[in-house]
Enzyme design. Structure first.
Site, PDB file in Angstrom:
ATOM      1  CB  ALA A 171      -0.881  -0.105   1.190  1.00 38.51           C
ATOM      2  CB  CYS A 172       0.427   4.603  -1.025  1.00 40.05           C
ATOM      3  SG  CYS A 172      -0.346   5.787   0.158  1.00 40.05           S
ATOM      4  CG  LEU A 173       6.179   4.424   0.892  1.00 46.66           C
ATOM      5  CD1 LEU A 173       7.153   5.281   0.288  1.00 46.66           C
ATOM      6  CD2 LEU A 173       6.368   3.332   1.574  1.00 46.66           C
ATOM      7  CB  SER A 175      -1.030   3.397   4.381  1.00 46.13           C
ATOM      8  OG  SER A 175       0.072   2.487   3.679  1.00 46.13           O
TER       9      SER A 175
END
Length: 264
Positions: A171-173, A175
């Site tokens: 998941a994108c950083l 998050s």
């Protein structure tokens, strides 16, 4: 196989698609099936930003070159979105709305009739504000529409000989930040380097959550022993401190998706 056929039929009904492509397990599977089903009536769009690791971008480019898929890389700098850096609970909504509006323009310019994204059936069970933006903008979610779970996607990816069938979930950083904690490019870089170190050391599924200047490492419990070997433990602690973290901790509950949502 019945779900795969259902997915193929659904994609045919869309006629042509722009796929939001992150090179993750779900979007790679979706893009591959779309390409095999629709041929040249498919394109991939990948967002490049400071919350998207370089390794993922490189994998996205390499996959599209191998499969001969038209690929557009767009700049999507989340930190410039009003309110995003303050990391509100609807952060993902703000990001997805901005991203899909950009993809919509790219799709229109290239004559694509639909935009599709890779959320799956399992995503219905977690706090996913980004799906609100998907619904508002009329983005299609073929994997959810066809009742495909993460396990289904991994199994079918293996059947299709996709290298991502056993790739770790990502998941994108952004998050990795506690809600309300300011997201900065510097801290995103710290998290990126920390996770890349763990991956390079052979840990399979990793998250480095950031709490102020403290790193909370999540890995599979089966790999706790490996991390606690003196050489590995000392290397990880020393490296993360060099990256800028003051304290380095191991989460005893291990890796799990959406752990930052446990406070909501």
């Amino acid at each position: 196989m019945e779900k795969l056929k259902k997915l193929q039929d659904y994609l045919r009904s869309l006629e042509s698609v722009a796929v939001a492509f992150s090179s993750g397990v779900d979007s790679t599977f979706l893009l591959k099936v779309a390409k095999d089903t629709l041929g040249d009536k498919v394109m991939a769009v990948t967002a490049q930003s400071c919350s998207f690791p370089k390794r993922e971008l490189k994998e996205a480019i390499a996959f599209c070159e191998k499969e001969e898929i038209k690929h557009v890389i767009c700049e999507s700098e989340e930190l410039s979105i009003e309110g995003f850096a303050q990391n509100p609970k609807n952060r993902c909504y703000l990001c997805k709305k901005e991203l899909f509006e950009k993809i919509q323009k790219i799709a229109d310019d290239n004559g694509m009739k639909a935009i599709v994204e890779g959320s799956n059936l399992d995503d219905n069970g977690d706090y996913r504000p980004g799906l609100q933006a998907v619904a508002e903008l009329g983005i299609k979610s073929p994997l959810r529409h066809c009742d495909l779970s993460k396990a289904d996607i991994r199994a079918l990816s293996h059947y299709l000989h996709l290298p991502t069938w056993e790739k770790q979930s990502f998941a994108c950083l952004s998050s990795r930040f506690v809600y309300g904690e300011t997201i900065t490019e510097e801290k995103l870089g710290m998290v990126d380097k920390a996770e890349q170190l763990l991956l390079n050391m052979g840990f399979h599924q990793v998250r480095v959550r950031i709490h102020g200047m403290m790193a909370r490492i999540e890995i599979e419990p089966s790999e706790f022993g490996k991390l606690m070997e003196d050489e590995n433990r000392e290397k990880i602690a020393k490296s993360l401190k060099e990256y800028g973290f003051t304290y380095v901790t191991l989460d005893l509950m291990g890796y799990r998706t959406g752990s930052m949502n446990e406070t909501l």
